[in-house]
Design a protein around this motif. Structure first.
Motif, PDB file in Angstrom:
ATOM      1  N   ILE A  54       0.838  -1.198   0.000  1.00 30.46           N
ATOM      2  CA  ILE A  54       0.000   0.000   0.000  1.00 30.46           C
ATOM      3  C   ILE A  54       0.874   1.249   0.000  1.00 30.46           C
ATOM      4  N   ARG A  55       1.931   1.221   0.800  1.00 32.21           N
ATOM      5  CA  ARG A  55       2.824   2.376   0.893  1.00 32.21           C
ATOM      6  C   ARG A  55       3.481   2.679  -0.455  1.00 32.21           C
ATOM      7  N   GLU A  56       3.913   1.636  -1.160  1.00 37.86           N
ATOM      8  CA  GLU A  56       4.564   1.843  -2.456  1.00 37.86           C
ATOM      9  C   GLU A  56       3.583   2.398  -3.486  1.00 37.86           C
ATOM     10  N   LYS A  57       2.326   2.000  -3.387  1.00 34.51           N
ATOM     11  CA  LYS A  57       1.337   2.536  -4.322  1.00 34.51           C
ATOM     12  C   LYS A  57       1.050   4.008  -4.032  1.00 34.51           C
ATOM     13  N   GLU A 134       4.801   1.480 -14.964  1.00 33.47           N
ATOM     14  CA  GLU A 134       4.928   0.257 -15.757  1.00 33.47           C
ATOM     15  C   GLU A 134       4.446  -0.958 -14.980  1.00 33.47           C
ATOM     16  N   SER A 135       4.615  -0.936 -13.653  1.00 31.18           N
ATOM     17  CA  SER A 135       4.210  -2.090 -12.844  1.00 31.18           C
ATOM     18  C   SER A 135       2.695  -2.219 -12.732  1.00 31.18           C
ATOM     19  N   TYR A 192      -4.132   1.701 -16.708  1.00 33.51           N
ATOM     20  CA  TYR A 192      -3.481   1.154 -15.516  1.00 33.51           C
ATOM     21  C   TYR A 192      -4.509   0.791 -14.454  1.00 33.51           C
ATOM     22  N   ASP A 193      -4.086   0.001 -13.486  1.00 34.03           N
ATOM     23  CA  ASP A 193      -4.949  -0.373 -12.365  1.00 34.03           C
ATOM     24  C   ASP A 193      -4.076  -0.618 -11.139  1.00 34.03           C
ATOM     25  N   SER A 194      -4.156   0.269 -10.163  1.00 33.49           N
ATOM     26  CA  SER A 194      -3.378   0.118  -8.925  1.00 33.49           C
ATOM     27  C   SER A 194      -4.184  -0.531  -7.819  1.00 33.49           C
ATOM     28  N   ASN A 195      -5.482  -0.777  -8.055  1.00 31.33           N
ATOM     29  CA  ASN A 195      -6.393  -1.324  -7.044  1.00 31.33           C
ATOM     30  C   ASN A 195      -6.627  -0.368  -5.878  1.00 31.33           C
TER      31      ASN A 195
END
Length: 414
Positions: A54-57, A134-135, A192-195
């Motif tokens: 979560i922190r990285e997102k 990109e991720s 993109y989709d980070s959720n």
């Protein structure tokens, strides 16, 4: 070898008679330690993994530290600052800084043929670290940020695409409200989709030069700098250093700068993540108590079943402390056996989940599609050391029972 350790080894191996009830009870105690260790390892690995993901997102959308105009607020309509090469280089050369990148934001309204939705256009340049984008990119590709002129290309989230009924390669209009309404047509080249639905619903990524043109800015005017770090744990330390660098800066127009960390811009999310540490601590304490009480029960039964042996040892002159050391040593050996198997099973399950992602999650509820795992060796070592210490301390009281047994009554005990 001291006699007490020799006797403890014999009891553990079954060389001393009296294993009528103690054997099954101790197996249950060992099983409890194994199960408890597995749960504790998985709790720490999952909790740490969840926080990191979560922190990285969150950092991916806003970076670790932002350097912006002093009057910058959360309206996303920022007053510009001028790009300063000396300041840029000074920040980038700080130990622990991964990248420094320019950015700008501008709110607008996306409109398709059927729907419309408010969004924030985030402009990035050719110095932007695109690893995060990109991720999370599901379809298409990133726009070309290094071209001679900015292409009318954007990437939007799957959430926005569903709301507006848009597809990859389709054109969409975005309206900006200034002195007059301005409309721009963009082509969707990536989805993109980070959720993270709140953030996915907000950000559209485009070339920085689009925002500069919309705002009538010069080529060296930007909303600010985003600073990415190599280690999140050094966030506060580097924030102070960057704050000192920017505090004395004044642009030719008289604009001042300020540095703000992601903890300051997203306090509610990080407060929520910090609560996970408390939950993990509560789980560990409860499991240690359960495992400790299992060991206490097993040790008391072990002492009672060997009352005759205790009486004989006291009769031939063994003092209280060596007698207690027999059972304390036995308890620690049993605990270590449980911890070894618990570590093997717990770390093994964590590695399987990390490698194959067998257990999935509902992204709408958990913001992740699989159970996250992060194994930190220092956490595992501290957990094992703490478990051994806690069990040893809890065994001191029950071991005192052996010293209260009198030789005369013990030898006749059946």
């Amino acid at each position: 070898m001291k006699p007490e350790y020799f006797i403890a080894g014999k009891i553990q191996s079954g060389g001393v008679s009296g294993r009528k009830l103690a054997g099954p009870v101790l197996k249950v105690a060992v099983g409890g330690i194994i199960l408890g260790m597995v749960v504790m390892i998985l709790s720490i690995a999952i909790g740490t993994g969840f926080k990191r993901e979560i922190r990285e997102k969150i950092v991916g959308f806003g970076s670790h530290i932002q350097v912006v105009n002093y009057d910058f607020n959360l309206s996303y309509e920022a007053n510009p600052i001028r790009f300063n090469q000396e300041l840029y280089t000074a920040i980038k050369e700080l130990d622990g800084v991964k990248n420094v990148q320019r950015f700008a934001v501008k709110p607008g309204l996306l409109k398709s043929e059927e729907e419309m939705q408010g969004a924030v256009l985030k402009g990035i340049g050719d110095d932007y670290d695109t690893d995060f984008l990109e991720s999370i990119l599901q379809l298409g590709e990133l726009p070309d940020f290094a071209g001679e002129s900015p292409a009318n290309e954007i990437i939007i989230s799957a959430t926005l695409a569903n709301i507006l009924n848009l597809q990859l390669g389709q054109d969409v209009f975005m309206y900006f409200f200034q002195e007059q309404i301005r409309a721009r047509r963009y082509t969707i080249v990536g989805i993109y989709d980070s959720n993270l639905p709140d953030l996915d619903k907000m950000f559209v990524v485009a070339d920085l030069r689009h925002i500069q043109r919309l705002n009538n800015w010069d080529a060296d005017q930007i909303a600010g700098y985003e600073v990415l770090l190599n280690d999140f744990d050094k966030l506060d330390e580097l924030w102070y250093e960057i704050y000192d660098l920017t505090a004395s800066y004044i642009s030719p127009e008289g604009a001042m700068l300020r540095a703000q960390s992601i903890r300051q811009t997203q306090p509610q999310i990080f407060s929520w993540l910090d609560l996970l540490d408390m939950n993990i601590a509560v789980i560990i304490v409860l499991i240690l108590l359960v495992a400790g009480f299992n060991m206490i029960t097993g040790l008391l039964i072990l002492i009672l079943e060997r009352t005759n042996m205790i009486g004989i040892l006291k009769a031939i002159g063994m003092s209280d402390w060596p007698l207690r050391k027999i059972f304390l040593s036995l308890a620690v050996r049993i605990a270590i056996r449980g911890l070894v198997w618990g570590n093997l099973v717990g770390i093994g399950l964590a590695m399987i989940q990390m490698r194959f992602g067998l257990v999935s999650l509902d992204p709408a509820s958990y913001f992740l599609d699989t159970v996250p795992i992060h194994i930190d060796l220092s956490h595992i070592l501290l957990l094992n050391a703490g478990a051994i210490l806690a069990i040893f301390l809890m065994m001191i009281g029950p071991s005192y029972v052996a010293t209260r047994i009198t030789p005369v009554k013990a030898i006749h005990f059946d």
